[in-house]
Design an enzyme around this catalytic site. Structure first.
Site, PDB file in Angstrom:
ATOM      1  N   HIS A   1       0.934  -1.029  -0.290  1.00  0.00           N
ATOM      2  CA  HIS A   1       0.050  -0.361  -0.199  1.00  0.00           C
ATOM      3  C   HIS A   1       1.044   0.864   0.346  1.00  0.00           C
ATOM      4  O   HIS A   1       1.405   1.154   0.423  1.00  0.00           O
ATOM      5  CB  HIS A   1      -0.811  -0.126   1.322  1.00  0.00           C
ATOM      6  CG  HIS A   1      -1.593   1.110   1.389  1.00  0.00           C
ATOM      7  ND1 HIS A   1      -2.203   1.858   2.422  1.00  0.00           N
ATOM      8  CD2 HIS A   1      -2.626   1.463   0.445  1.00  0.00           C
ATOM      9  CE1 HIS A   1      -2.443   3.058   2.091  1.00  0.00           C
ATOM     10  NE2 HIS A   1      -3.370   2.760   1.052  1.00  0.00           N
TER      11      HIS A   1
ATOM     12  N   GLU B   1      -4.213   4.638  -8.057  1.00  0.00           N
ATOM     13  CA  GLU B   1      -4.933   5.192  -7.510  1.00  0.00           C
ATOM     14  C   GLU B   1      -5.051   6.674  -7.651  1.00  0.00           C
ATOM     15  O   GLU B   1      -4.019   7.610  -7.722  1.00  0.00           O
ATOM     16  CB  GLU B   1      -5.275   5.214  -6.186  1.00  0.00           C
ATOM     17  CG  GLU B   1      -5.650   6.065  -5.378  1.00  0.00           C
ATOM     18  CD  GLU B   1      -6.607   5.750  -4.244  1.00  0.00           C
ATOM     19  OE1 GLU B   1      -5.875   5.219  -3.172  1.00  0.00           O
ATOM     20  OE2 GLU B   1      -7.166   6.792  -3.430  1.00  0.00           O
TER      21      GLU B   1
ATOM     22  N   HIS C   1      -0.279  11.423  -1.508  1.00  0.00           N
ATOM     23  CA  HIS C   1      -1.796  11.106  -0.889  1.00  0.00           C
ATOM     24  C   HIS C   1      -2.290  12.642  -0.016  1.00  0.00           C
ATOM     25  O   HIS C   1      -3.657  11.866  -0.993  1.00  0.00           O
ATOM     26  CB  HIS C   1      -1.601  10.266   0.150  1.00  0.00           C
ATOM     27  CG  HIS C   1      -3.379   9.569   0.748  1.00  0.00           C
ATOM     28  ND1 HIS C   1      -3.886  10.831   1.825  1.00  0.00           N
ATOM     29  CD2 HIS C   1      -3.336   8.712   0.621  1.00  0.00           C
ATOM     30  CE1 HIS C   1      -4.569  10.001   1.948  1.00  0.00           C
ATOM     31  NE2 HIS C   1      -4.833   8.986   1.785  1.00  0.00           N
TER      32      HIS C   1
ATOM     33  N   GLU D   1       0.476  -0.580  -4.578  1.00  0.00           N
ATOM     34  CA  GLU D   1      -0.690   0.454  -4.547  1.00  0.00           C
ATOM     35  C   GLU D   1       0.302   1.915  -4.310  1.00  0.00           C
ATOM     36  O   GLU D   1       0.979   2.149  -3.445  1.00  0.00           O
ATOM     37  CB  GLU D   1      -2.096   0.386  -4.306  1.00  0.00           C
ATOM     38  CG  GLU D   1      -3.213   1.696  -4.032  1.00  0.00           C
ATOM     39  CD  GLU D   1      -2.678   2.627  -3.075  1.00  0.00           C
ATOM     40  OE1 GLU D   1      -4.006   3.051  -3.323  1.00  0.00           O
ATOM     41  OE2 GLU D   1      -2.620   2.922  -2.420  1.00  0.00           O
TER      42      GLU D   1
ATOM     43  N   ASP E   1      -0.948   6.682  -5.070  1.00  0.00           N
ATOM     44  CA  ASP E   1      -1.733   7.597  -5.146  1.00  0.00           C
ATOM     45  C   ASP E   1      -1.203   8.961  -6.060  1.00  0.00           C
ATOM     46  O   ASP E   1       0.174   8.705  -6.099  1.00  0.00           O
ATOM     47  CB  ASP E   1      -2.145   7.828  -3.910  1.00  0.00           C
ATOM     48  CG  ASP E   1      -2.581   7.299  -2.331  1.00  0.00           C
ATOM     49  OD1 ASP E   1      -3.733   6.810  -3.196  1.00  0.00           O
ATOM     50  OD2 ASP E   1      -1.708   7.108  -2.048  1.00  0.00           O
TER      51      ASP E   1
HETATM   52  O1  G3P Z   1      -6.492   2.128  -2.725  1.00  0.00           O
HETATM   53  C1  G3P Z   1      -6.807   2.015  -1.401  1.00  0.00           C
HETATM   54  C2  G3P Z   1      -6.597   2.375  -1.001  1.00  0.00           C
HETATM   55  O2  G3P Z   1      -4.910   3.338  -1.171  1.00  0.00           O
HETATM   56  C3  G3P Z   1      -7.196   3.582  -0.346  1.00  0.00           C
HETATM   57  O3  G3P Z   1      -6.875   4.383   0.411  1.00  0.00           O
HETATM   58  O4  G3P Z   1      -6.903   6.764   1.561  1.00  0.00           O
HETATM   59  O5  G3P Z   1      -4.750   5.250   1.428  1.00  0.00           O
HETATM   60  O6  G3P Z   1      -5.746   6.170  -0.570  1.00  0.00           O
HETATM   61  P1  G3P Z   1      -6.064   5.689   1.401  1.00  0.00           P
HETATM   62 MG    MG Z   2      -4.255   5.288  -1.854  1.00  0.00          MG
END
Ligand code: G3P
Ligand code: MG
Length: 261
Positions: free
Chosen positions: A15, A117, A57, A42, A44
């Site tokens: 993540h 994302e 993020h 993953e 952002d």
């Molecule tokens: O994509 C899943 C997760 O990353 C969503 O939450 O706030 O960590 O981007 P966040």
């Molecule tokens: Mg995310």
């Protein structure tokens, strides 16, 4: 797009790049995951002030960089000059805010699959979806084929988009129609199926804390991929896999490891 195809991608993802073992949304984070055997991550993607997508993020710089104020007040080059590693630990001092393009280049070279994302700042869903869509489509142009956003035709090496904001996914679809989409829904709402259909999405991404076994079964039975964030306990990962869930991302890349899949 309902499909009943098996998930073709890695099932355990880091993540925000490398979870909490490295500064989030940095190349150092991606490298940390790769070094630990992760084959997927993953992260952002948000727009810098000059419209260039970067990995970050928050809409503001304070939490993860040495900068202050809005991400949108700086160009991508200015963001790259900030320190996005020191807040995490001294060994990551000097780590820059990477451009999306640099992150994609690294991932392709490392054979790391990506869930990108799309993370728009306030009122930026459409431009962010467009810019991220174009940047990813350009970086993976050689792998993309007509209809590649359909589960039957995806190239397992090319990324999957996700976003909490449907207009961002719709914009990405307009410029990158051959890249598949997953809709992020913190909780699964009654009309989840209509929302996925409207976007031609192949996957539903949700917070595992609110998901029930019955909902997981319903989503799988309807013919969609199911992705959960952010799962940090191996026993919970096993339980979710037992429910039929396809893939997860984790902050604890030291505990939740790819061999759990
Ligand atoms: O994509 C899943 C997760 O990353 C969503 O939450 O706030 O960590 O981007 P966040
Ligand atoms: Mg995310």
């Amino acid at each position: 797009m309902s499909h009943h195809q098996p998930w073709p991608y890695p099932r355990v993802l880091a993540h925000r790049g490398g979870g909490t073992l490295a500064p989030e949304n940095t190349l150092a984070g991606l490298r940390e995951g790769v070094a630990r055997g992760f084959r997927g991550a993953e992260f952002d993607a948000m727009l810098a002030g000059d419209g260039v997508p970067v990995l970050i993020h928050d809409e503001t710089l304070e939490r993860t960089t040495t900068g202050r104020g809005a991400v949108s007040a700086r160009t991508a080059a200015q963001l790259a000059a900030l320190d996005a590693g020191r807040w995490h630990s001294p060994r990551f001092a000097g780590e820059p805010v990477p451009s999306l393009e640099d992150a994609l280049r690294y991932a392709r070279a490392a054979g790391l699959w990506l869930n990108v994302e799309i993370k728009p700042a306030k009122d930026q869903a459409e431009p962010t979806g467009l810019a991220v869509g174009l940047t990813v489509a350009r970086a993976y142009a050689d792998l993309l084929r007509p209809g590649g956003d359909r589960a039957e035709h995806v190239d397992a090496r090319a990324p999957l988009f996700s976003s909490f904001q449907p207009p961002a996914l719709a914009a990405a679809r307009a410029v990158a129609p051959n890249i598949p989409r997953g809709l992020l829904l913190a909780r699964v709402p009654p009309d989840w199926r209509a929302q996925l259909e409207a976007l031609g999405a192949v996957a539903l991404h949700t917070n595992h804390k609110h998901l029930t076994a019955a909902q997981a079964g319903e989503i799988k039975q309807a013919g969609y991929w199911l992705f959960c964030y952010t799962v940090d306990e191996p026993a919970r990962v096993r339980e979710l896999f037992d429910w039929g869930m396809d893939a997860i991302c984790t902050d604890r890349i030291d505990l939740v490891t790819p061999d759990l899949a």
